[in-house]
Design a protein around this motif. Structure first.
Motif, PDB file in Angstrom:
ATOM      1  N   ARG A 154       0.650  -1.050   0.012  1.00 33.90           N
ATOM      2  CA  ARG A 154      -0.045   0.185  -0.077  1.00 33.90           C
ATOM      3  C   ARG A 154       0.384   1.274  -0.043  1.00 33.90           C
ATOM      4  NH1 ARG A 154      -2.881  -2.311   4.503  1.00 33.90           N
ATOM      5  NH2 ARG A 154      -4.636  -3.822   3.570  1.00 33.90           N
ATOM      6  N   GLY A 165      -8.184   4.407 -15.276  1.00 35.13           N
ATOM      7  CA  GLY A 165      -7.571   5.100 -13.458  1.00 35.13           C
ATOM      8  C   GLY A 165      -7.801   3.235 -12.898  1.00 35.13           C
ATOM      9  N   GLY A 166      -8.807   2.148 -12.374  1.00 33.46           N
ATOM     10  CA  GLY A 166      -8.871   1.583 -12.125  1.00 33.46           C
ATOM     11  C   GLY A 166      -8.515   0.513 -12.362  1.00 33.46           C
ATOM     12  N   PHE A 167      -7.841   0.311 -13.520  1.00 35.66           N
ATOM     13  CA  PHE A 167      -7.449  -0.896 -14.070  1.00 35.66           C
ATOM     14  C   PHE A 167      -5.855  -0.695 -13.953  1.00 35.66           C
ATOM     15  CE2 PHE A 167     -11.033  -2.102 -16.188  1.00 35.66           C
ATOM     16  CZ  PHE A 167     -10.948  -3.578 -16.190  1.00 35.66           C
ATOM     17  N   SER A 189     -12.252   6.806 -15.229  1.00 37.84           N
ATOM     18  CA  SER A 189     -12.178   6.262 -13.838  1.00 37.84           C
ATOM     19  C   SER A 189     -11.857   4.987 -14.293  1.00 37.84           C
ATOM     20  CB  SER A 189     -13.067   6.757 -12.963  1.00 37.84           C
ATOM     21  OG  SER A 189     -13.027   8.282 -12.809  1.00 37.84           O
ATOM     22  N   VAL A 190     -12.587   4.118 -14.689  1.00 39.03           N
ATOM     23  CA  VAL A 190     -12.199   2.772 -15.701  1.00 39.03           C
ATOM     24  C   VAL A 190     -10.781   2.547 -15.576  1.00 39.03           C
ATOM     25  CG1 VAL A 190     -13.187   0.954 -16.524  1.00 39.03           C
ATOM     26  CG2 VAL A 190     -14.454   2.719 -15.451  1.00 39.03           C
ATOM     27  N   LEU A 210      -4.265   1.015 -12.191  1.00 37.31           N
ATOM     28  CA  LEU A 210      -3.958   0.646 -10.551  1.00 37.31           C
ATOM     29  C   LEU A 210      -4.205  -0.775 -10.493  1.00 37.31           C
ATOM     30  CD1 LEU A 210      -3.284   2.346  -7.393  1.00 37.31           C
ATOM     31  CD2 LEU A 210      -6.304   1.896  -7.232  1.00 37.31           C
ATOM     32  N   ILE A 211      -4.838  -1.549 -10.697  1.00 33.45           N
ATOM     33  CA  ILE A 211      -4.090  -2.949 -10.449  1.00 33.45           C
ATOM     34  C   ILE A 211      -3.078  -3.278 -11.233  1.00 33.45           C
ATOM     35  CG2 ILE A 211      -5.681  -5.171 -11.244  1.00 33.45           C
ATOM     36  CD1 ILE A 211      -8.165  -3.438 -11.096  1.00 33.45           C
ATOM     37  N   SER A 216      -0.689  -1.878 -11.907  1.00 31.75           N
ATOM     38  CA  SER A 216       0.532  -0.926 -10.767  1.00 31.75           C
ATOM     39  C   SER A 216       0.738  -1.931  -9.408  1.00 31.75           C
ATOM     40  CB  SER A 216       0.501  -0.300 -10.717  1.00 31.75           C
ATOM     41  OG  SER A 216       0.564   0.711 -11.428  1.00 31.75           O
ATOM     42  N   GLN A 234       1.215   6.626  -7.056  1.00 31.14           N
ATOM     43  CA  GLN A 234       0.256   7.353  -7.363  1.00 31.14           C
ATOM     44  C   GLN A 234       0.406   8.743  -7.350  1.00 31.14           C
ATOM     45  OE1 GLN A 234      -0.993   5.683 -10.133  1.00 31.14           O
ATOM     46  NE2 GLN A 234       0.038   3.681  -9.601  1.00 31.14           N
TER      47      GLN A 234
END
Length: 183
Positions: A69, A106-108, A103-104, A110-111, A113, A76
């Motif tokens: 985390r 960005g979510g992918f 946003s979608v 983040l996953i 990363s 990020q």
């Protein structure tokens, strides 16, 4: 770039890996077919981005003891600050539908990363990075499907050299690890 930066920072790089790196860079030159017309600001941004990304991967490997985390939050936050600074120069209002799509994405991202960070905690960068060569065929496929781009023969040859060099490094690392495990 990852192997070069890794050698400067933390990892031992033998002569075989250096030769593979040179073959990979040769592939890049063949694929790009550089000319004086390529030395533009966008080309400099792309080059800088690839070197910075390689640096992030190496730093992630060096910081592998950091909790997931914390590492992800730091990365990020850096992206947000630098992206905000660049975007503020030419900001254009964005539609709500575009915000939802971003946003979608960005979510992918983040996953993705998180997965890259996790893999770099578990294995050396020179073992993890060759898996990113799968971006080459995906990029070619997306370019063909969405933009009707057909890669040139030199692009395909360069991509093949880049991939071959990366896979050689991966297979060599696997062989060395197996040899060390039997000792």
């Amino acid at each position: 770039y990852v192997t070069v930066i890794s050698a400067l920072v933390s990892e031992q790089v033998g002569w075989r890996r250096w030769i593979a790196v040179l073959v990979g860079f040769t592939g890049v030159i063949i694929a790009l077919r550089p000319s004086t017309s390529m030395f533009t600001v966008p080309a400099l941004v792309a080059f800088s981005g690839s070197v910075i990304y390689a640096g992030v991967l190496v730093i992630t490997r060096v910081l592998r003891g950091t909790p997931d985390r914390v590492l992800l939050l730091g990365q990020q936050t850096g992206v947000l600050i630098l992206g905000g600074a660049v975007a503020s120069q030419n900001w254009v209002p964005v539609a709500w539908t575009d915000i939802a799509l971003m946003s979608v994405l960005g979510g992918f991202a983040l996953i993705g990363s998180f997965c890259i960070n996790r893999s770099l905690k578990l294995a050396p960068a020179s073992v993890v990075i060759p898996f990113q060569y799968t971006m080459l065929p995906w990029g070619a496929l997306f370019g063909y499907v969405f933009f009707a781009e057909t890669p040139s023969l030199s692009t395909l040859l360069g991509a093949a050299l880049i991939t071959a060099a990366g896979l050689y490094i991966f297979m060599r690392e696997q062989a060395l690890a197996a040899r060390a495990a039997t000792r």
